[in-house]
Design an enzyme around this catalytic site. Sequence first.
Site, mmCIF file in Angstrom:
data_model
loop_
_atom_site.group_PDB
_atom_site.id
_atom_site.type_symbol
_atom_site.label_atom_id
_atom_site.label_comp_id
_atom_site.label_asym_id
_atom_site.label_seq_id
_atom_site.Cartn_x
_atom_site.Cartn_y
_atom_site.Cartn_z
ATOM 1 N N LEU A 216 0.813 -1.206 0.000
ATOM 2 C CA LEU A 216 0.000 0.000 0.000
ATOM 3 C C LEU A 216 0.852 1.264 0.000
ATOM 4 C CD1 LEU A 216 -3.004 0.681 -0.008
ATOM 5 C CD2 LEU A 216 -2.867 0.943 2.480
ATOM 6 N N CYS A 217 1.988 1.228 0.742
ATOM 7 C CA CYS A 217 2.782 2.452 0.840
ATOM 8 C C CYS A 217 3.395 2.804 -0.513
ATOM 9 C CB CYS A 217 3.838 2.331 1.934
ATOM 10 S SG CYS A 217 5.014 1.017 1.646
ATOM 11 N N THR A 218 3.737 1.791 -1.311
ATOM 12 C CA THR A 218 4.269 2.063 -2.647
ATOM 13 C C THR A 218 3.201 2.720 -3.508
ATOM 14 O OG1 THR A 218 5.748 0.178 -2.537
ATOM 15 C CG2 THR A 218 5.215 0.999 -4.729
ATOM 16 N N ASN A 221 2.579 6.318 -1.934
ATOM 17 C CA ASN A 221 3.641 7.323 -1.791
ATOM 18 C C ASN A 221 4.711 7.305 -2.868
ATOM 19 O OD1 ASN A 221 2.414 8.061 0.639
ATOM 20 N ND2 ASN A 221 3.488 6.404 1.703
#
EC number: 6.2.1.64
Lengths: 451, 535
Positions: A216-218, A221
Amino acid sequence: MASGENQSSSDNQPRRWHHIRKLLERSGPFCHPDFEPSPEILDFIMDSCKVLIVGAGGLGCELLKDLALMGFKKLHVVDMDTIELSNLNRQFLFRKNDIGLSKAKCAVEFVNKRVPGCEAVAHHCPIQDLDEGFYRQFHIVVCGLDSIVARRWLNGMLMSLLQYNDDRSLDQSSVIPLVDGGTEGFKGNARVILPGMSACIECTLDLYPPQKTFPLCTIANTPRLPEHCIEYVKVIQWAKENPWGNNTALDGDDPQHVAWVFEKAQDRAVKHGISNVTYRLTQGVLKNIIPAVASTNAAIAACCATEVFKLASSCCVNMNNYMVMNMADGVYTYTFNAEKRPDCVACSNSTRIVEIEPDATLQMIYDKLCEDPVFMMKSPGITTVINGRNKTLYMSSIKSIEERTRDNLKKKITDLGLYNGADILVADVTTPNTITIKLKFLENQDVEMAR
Amino acid sequence: MASPSPKSPEQSEKTKQYDRQLRLWGDHGQSALEHGHICLINATALGTEILKSIVLPGVGAITIVDDKAVSDEDIGSNFFLECSSKDLNRGTEALRLLLELNPAVRGHAVQEPTDQILRENPDFFKAFSVVIATSLGEKTIQDLAQHLWNINVPLILCRSVGFLGSFRIQMKEHAVIETHPDNEQTDLRLDAPFQSLADYLDSFDIDNVDLKDHGHIPWIVIIYKAVQKWQASNQNRWPMSRKEKNEVKSIIGEFIRRDENDVPINEENFEEAIRAVNTALMPTYLPVKSQELLYCSAATNLTKDSTPFWIMCSALRGFVEGEGKGKLPVKGVLPDMTASTDHYIKLQNLYRTQAAMDAEIVYRKVQQIVAQLHCDNISEADVKLFCRHAHDLHLISGSSIASEYQLTSSVASYIARHLEEPDVMMVHYVLLRAAEMFASEHCRAPGDWEPESDSAKLKACVTKLLSDVSCAPFPKDDHVHEMCRYGGAEVHSVSAFLGGCVAHEAIKIVTKQYKPVNNTFIYDAASTNTATFTF
């Protein structure tokens, strides 16, 4: 064509089955040791042998045609899907006019008409809607599914039909062989499973490639690939912008939805300097599309049909027991003996044991059921029996129960009334039956887990 | 609420119908397929199963050559015949039912025997991209194969008998640019960075960035820095051995920042770097297969009849010897890696730009050659595609079926070598050939009426073949008996398996993508075994 005509047509054409009769009425040096050539084998195939074809898609259409031309008449086909335009590049029993109709019904109608005497029956429903009594009537089940969960469910169903004698030995008459095929692009596999006797789907879960996911962070962000942009719109932007109102769920089959995601993903890609967001890729990511082509499906289905024919006739020894095929670089196949797991959840007829620390939380058991290669469950519901009463510890499938039991995940299992040797009952979409698992507390944490 | 109207155009009907296969060979592969014209000789069950999987994906046209009438046995094993087809021309009937599968495909049926066409109108075959033949006699096979070899039209010769099947592809030369390898090697040039890459890598100072940025450095930079550090104490050598690579890994481990308790922080990009060391440190080199292509005579002695493939190979050789300094053009593909968007996109653009520049040089060389030879121009897009795949080019130089049937000395020793191994799949090949010989002598398949009485005659054919390849007779007759048991029967599922495979190979040949079988494939459905032989 009237059914009366069908009945007599095989008599009208005495030479029609000339080809396979040579195999069935003559002996050969490589036959199965139990094989005794006789015209009665063809009679059995035509009049008695009931075969269930699971799936009427790329493999299912081929299987139905192959088996009908190998003499099988008592065929059943189950598929819940309806025909789409993108099926027509390989599912050769369907035409543009059939779009929207039941795959199972269309396929059966076509083959019964083309092959006189064939009495295939369609079931337009999910496999889970059919009960034990239905599955028990078949001599052989052959499966051409694209879903691993459905495959596992079907496998579990055939395992649950197994009966054991008093001395715990397997009652051979309860075994319904399963022939399973699968394809992905130019690759495929085919296998023969004798439930309780050879490796089953659950024994070899590690042969399925892990699903590709993006952290999810990839996505949020540091997007780098066009797929990251599409995932962002799917996972985050859709819910936030709610473009159709009323919290309408994103539907990968709705071209307007796909177009919306495509445009937003393009915007995001441009903003980050990422190229190659295309409509085709957007659709592929949203629907998790697996490429498929007629030729691979034809080859894999034919391989499965040959194995069904061998099982029904004993005219030849079956494949032992798993074939992989790759048609990208030449045509390559490799057949090997997948081994039965002595501790398999589905087919071992032994009590399943989970080893766990005494101070573990219920979440740890839940995670183990999802991640342990022996279980690989999707959303297990866990119950137990305490003082003769059923107690639901956690269940995510029903929202009200999920809310009521969610706090249990954080609790220690001992606080929930579980103890060393306690049984938990686990239900999951991957199996038709509740599985009983015995908890075994580890003495202390230094003891290495026995693997 | 009104639904938001999307600006993007919807896909065409055709794109939707072919979506699942376009993901395998792309729009250009589809276009090539739609320009293809496949000829099938004999609409047997095997023949129609092949055409089925060529018509469905949308080949341009098919032509069926068949002079036979439909029999009951045909109807029993062939899905593309129906009861009412009885006694009608087999090719015409099969064509009618096959074309129902896909209205976009054009079709023709020719009711003449193949021998007659070969005699009276041999140019007939020039129109086809591939000719596929099933159930032909020995004599016709050799005449047809020789003719197609002479006019340079690919031929796939197919057989299906009992549990056995085979196909043989004959083509003089087949070049594949897009081979779609399963595990494509990365082309990162860390050992020989081009100028813009070197400048970019040198601009990093990984010791002096804040923690957040530290976790966003692409692993390419990390490995490059670690190697530089390693080289400082190793005479600027390039780390090659496992030990040396492990030393680079431990240098990377030292790069990882530590928390206040001196415990290494979990930095995903550094973990990735350690995992990537082994492949990323592979030195950039000219693959042997590419080198062979660039220096073979077709590439060094161009004529105005040279194909675009050889012209591009020649231009590529010019690049390798000149601007490329012994290396192929940069692929321009960057694998995904943990990094900030900025770092990744910058790096990706460096590789892409260099790839475009390299391809541009090759394109100019192509233009020069084309001008000198006065031949047709080659598009820039084609040259770009060629350069992108220059590391994985594949060439099949075929052999003629005539030499296989004449059992020339190299073919004979090849067969003998496999029989001595012993390779049971080569035994199957011998039996298939022997059965063909039997049929030409006795005008029926071995065991067609009586398996026992034909065994001795078939064995004589086997013995003849074995003596021609200087091999001793088989110690046992079990394979001969099995072949007689089959009695020439065509088992539908065996034909369906081969049908899928042959259709697949025909599509590879027409689209010029993926590597076709080179050149003979044997299938034993009884043991679920397959093998590939190169005659």
